[in-house]
Each structure stands twice: as structure tokens, then as C-alpha cells.
Design an enzyme around this catalytic site. Structure first.
Site, PDB file in Angstrom:
ATOM      1  N   MET A 180       6.389   8.777   8.811  1.00  0.00           N
ATOM      2  CA  MET A 180       7.231   7.412   9.415  1.00  0.00           C
ATOM      3  C   MET A 180       7.866   6.528   8.607  1.00  0.00           C
ATOM      4  O   MET A 180       8.063   6.383   8.373  1.00  0.00           O
ATOM      5  CB  MET A 180       6.074   6.501   9.766  1.00  0.00           C
ATOM      6  CG  MET A 180       5.061   6.898  10.516  1.00  0.00           C
ATOM      7  SD  MET A 180       3.949   6.187  11.350  1.00  0.00           S
ATOM      8  CE  MET A 180       3.415   4.517   9.929  1.00  0.00           C
ATOM      9  N   HIS A 183       5.405  13.305   0.335  1.00  0.00           N
ATOM     10  CA  HIS A 183       5.942  13.954   1.543  1.00  0.00           C
ATOM     11  C   HIS A 183       7.033  15.070   1.089  1.00  0.00           C
ATOM     12  O   HIS A 183       7.090  16.194   1.651  1.00  0.00           O
ATOM     13  CB  HIS A 183       6.956  12.355   2.705  1.00  0.00           C
ATOM     14  CG  HIS A 183       6.294  11.338   2.557  1.00  0.00           C
ATOM     15  ND1 HIS A 183       6.449  10.004   2.481  1.00  0.00           N
ATOM     16  CD2 HIS A 183       5.115  11.801   3.708  1.00  0.00           C
ATOM     17  CE1 HIS A 183       5.654   9.453   2.910  1.00  0.00           C
ATOM     18  NE2 HIS A 183       5.093   9.364   3.935  1.00  0.00           N
ATOM     19  N   SER A 187       1.988   5.987  -1.893  1.00  0.00           N
ATOM     20  CA  SER A 187       2.013   5.079  -0.063  1.00  0.00           C
ATOM     21  C   SER A 187       3.209   4.745  -0.115  1.00  0.00           C
ATOM     22  O   SER A 187       3.536   4.274  -1.004  1.00  0.00           O
ATOM     23  CB  SER A 187       0.827   5.349   0.288  1.00  0.00           C
ATOM     24  OG  SER A 187       0.801   3.920   1.153  1.00  0.00           O
TER      25      SER A 187
HETATM   26  O1  PAF Z   1       0.747   9.795   8.259  1.00  0.00           O
HETATM   27  C1  PAF Z   1       1.815   9.692   8.756  1.00  0.00           C
HETATM   28  O2  PAF Z   1       2.746   8.749   8.229  1.00  0.00           O
HETATM   29  C2  PAF Z   1       1.295   9.364  10.975  1.00  0.00           C
HETATM   30  O3  PAF Z   1       0.316   9.227  10.804  1.00  0.00           O
HETATM   31  C3  PAF Z   1       2.305  10.637  11.579  1.00  0.00           C
HETATM   32  C4  PAF Z   1       1.247  11.899  11.306  1.00  0.00           C
HETATM   33  C5  PAF Z   1       3.669  10.935  11.135  1.00  0.00           C
HETATM   34  C6  PAF Z   1       1.856  10.546  13.214  1.00  0.00           C
HETATM   35  O4  PAF Z   1       3.159   8.771  13.064  1.00  0.00           O
END
Ligand code: PAF
Length: 293
Positions: free
Chosen positions: A36, A43, A191
Site C-alpha cells: 500500500m 518492503h 511499519s
Molecule cells: O499488507 C499490505 O500492505 C496490504 O494488506 C496488501 C496485502 C497490499 C493488500 O492491500
């Protein structure tokens, strides 16, 4: 890095990669990291893992309105697109899929997903409709991208279990990978929401991880589940800023809470345990977990 916003364009662009032209030009495996945005090192570690397991790596950024049960949380969700793009380019991501809400939800979505037991604990009970929204968007992204591998962070352990169940039940030909949590030096799980913490909140946020470590220590000392859980909870209760929603000791596969009177020595040695916590600092809701063998 290519950036594509439209579904048809993405499908057209991926088609030549995914079939075997000649023996010398075999098809490419696709690794997918749905996000997101507001990217951080956690990430990027997923992108790096995807690069080791696949030939072509796709990341998506889409703040999915369906999975927010709190409008404030949705409208305040951090966005840092320019920085995200730079980070993805540096990490060697091949393609960014960047749809907007009209592209993803042209027609209002009337389908709901339920995940039975997995949805009836922890996040499921505190965020009504959240996992249905996650299931819909992930299924939709899987259909659009058609990856061979998909990568998720262990921080959202329950989300991973739910997506794994969906993939199994609906026979998506996708191998899922649950990648370890990335932590700041003081232990705070990385986060996107951390950037909304003010200075004081940021100072005490690492107590969340401390509460998990303490719970784990108590379990290792052969305490009952209840005593271990209480010690983790009392650690957080020392700080009035925390509004803790749960600290649960669960079976890491089924995510069902273990019997509170259970003596840990009597637990089947094959069962993996997870300690999961969700707490709020002001309006910011943070989750974390650790796995125990
Ligand atoms: O973990 C996330 O960032 C979200 O829940 C995802 C898997 C991209 C779905 O919107």
C-alpha cells in the site's frame, strides 16, 4: 523501472514474458510484492527476496479502501510515492503497478470473503470486514498480475494465513512466501504507520517488542500460557499511552489461542507458537508478533 497504471496495459506488457517462445527464450517467472506504498526497508526486503526467487519482479502500490474499517485510518494512511519509486528503482524492481480506485473498483464490489476460524480471532474481531477487503484486493491483484510467487511480511501473520488459505481453497497456482519482520535498532517492527508516531510515541513504541520478548521468556521458563500472557500485557500496561487490544499466544498455523491453563511442557513439540499483539498509541494502531519453536 516501468510504471503501469491500467490493467489492460499491464496484461499486454506481461504477456510476452509469460510464455515460452523457444527453448533458448524460456518464459520468465514473475515475483509479486503487493503493497500500500509508504515503503520502508521491510518492503524492500520483500523485493530483494522476490529477486532471488523470480526472473521478473512486480510491486503494486494501492491503498485499498475496502480493507479499512476506520475512515480516519484510511484518509491518514501515509503516501510517499516519489520516494517509493526511488526505493523500488534502487532495489531493482522491474515494474510498478500503480492503479487508482477507479481502475481497481470500477463497479462497486459486492463480493465478500469469509475465512471461518482464521477470521474469528485477533485482527478479525477488532477490524470488522478488514480481511474480506484484503482477500478481495489480493485475489484481484493475483488475477491481474498472475505471478508465480508472491511475497508478504510476517508482521501481518494473520493476513498471510488468510491469503494462504484463499490460495489453497481457490487453487491459485502461486507459491506464497512469508518473509521475516524487519526491525529498527530498538526493536520496533518496521511499519508504514510508524511515520505517524510523534516523538514521545516513537520513544515508547519499542515496548511492544519488549512485551513479546518477555512473553517468550516466560514461556521458555515453562510458565502457563495465562501467566506468560499476563506478563506481556502488564509490561504494556505500565505505559498509560498504550491502549492494548490483545496480546495472544496462539498456534502459529491455525492462529487459534492456546488453552490459557495449558502447561507449556505438555504442548506437542511440533506445534509452532506465535505471540501476537495489537495496541494503539493515540490514533495509531500497531501490530507485531514473534514465532517460537
Ligand atoms: O499488507 C499490505 O500492505 C496490504 O494488506 C496488501 C496485502 C497490499 C493488500 O492491500
Amino acid at each position: 523501472m516501468k510504471i503501469i497504471e491500467k490493467i489492460d496495459e499491464l496484461r499486454l506488457s506481461l504477456a510476452p514474458l509469460t510464455y515460452q517462445k523457444t527453448e533458448k527464450q524460456p518464459y520468465k517467472t514473475i515475483g509479486f510484492v503487493p503493497t500500500m506504498g509508504a515503503l520502508h526497508e521491510g518492503h524492500i526486503s520483500l523485493i530483494e527476496e522476490a529477486k532471488t526467487k523470480s526472473d521478473f519482479v512486480i510491486c503494486s502500490i494501492f491503498v485499498n479502501p475496502l480493507q479499512f474499517n476506520n475512515t480516519g485510518d484510511f484518509t491518514n494512511y501515509p503516501i510517499s510515492l516519489e520516494k517509493d519509486i526511488k526505493m523500488l528503482e534502487k532495489a531493482g524492481c522491474d515494474l510498478l503497478f500503480l492503479p487508482n480506485s477507479d481502475t481497481m473498483y470500477q463497479n462497486s464490489v459486492r463480493t465478500k470473503m469469509i475465512f471461518e476460524e482464521l477470521d474469528s480471532v485477533m485482527e478479525g474481531t477488532h477490524r470488522e470486514g478488514h480481511f474480506s477487503g484484503v482477500g478481495i484486493v489480493v485475489a484481484k491483484l493475483f488475477n491481474i498480475v498472475q505471478p508465480n510467487h508472491a511475497f508478504f511480511g510476517q508482521k501481518d501473520l494473520q493476513q498471510f494465513a488468510i491469503i494462504q488459505q484463499m490460495v489453497n481453497d481457490l487453487s491459485f497456482p502461486i507459491q506464497l512466501h512469508c518473509c521475516p519482520i524487519k526491525r529498527e535498532e530498538d526493536g520496533l517492527a518496521m511499519s508504514s504507520r510508524n511515520r505517524r508516531l510523534d516523538e514521545d510515541q516513537r520513544t515508547i513504541a519499542p515496548k511492544i517488542y519488549e512485551s513479546l520478548i518477555l512473553t517468550k521468556k516466560m514461556l521458555k521458563k515453562d510458565q502457563t500460557i495465562k501467566k506468560a500472557q499476563q506478563s506481556g500485557l502488564s509490561h504494556l500496561q505500565k505505559y498509560k499511552e498504550f491502549k492494548t487490544e490483545y496480546l495472544e499466544i496462539v498456534d502459529a498455523t491455525t492462529l487459534q489461542p492456546l488453552d490459557s491453563e495449558l502447561d507449556i511442557k505438555k504442548l506437542d513439540k511440533k506445534i509452532k507458537i506465535a505471540v501476537c499483539v495489537a495496541t494503539k498509541l493515540g490514533e495509531i494502531r500497531l501490530i507485531d508478533n514473534i514465532l517460537i519453536d
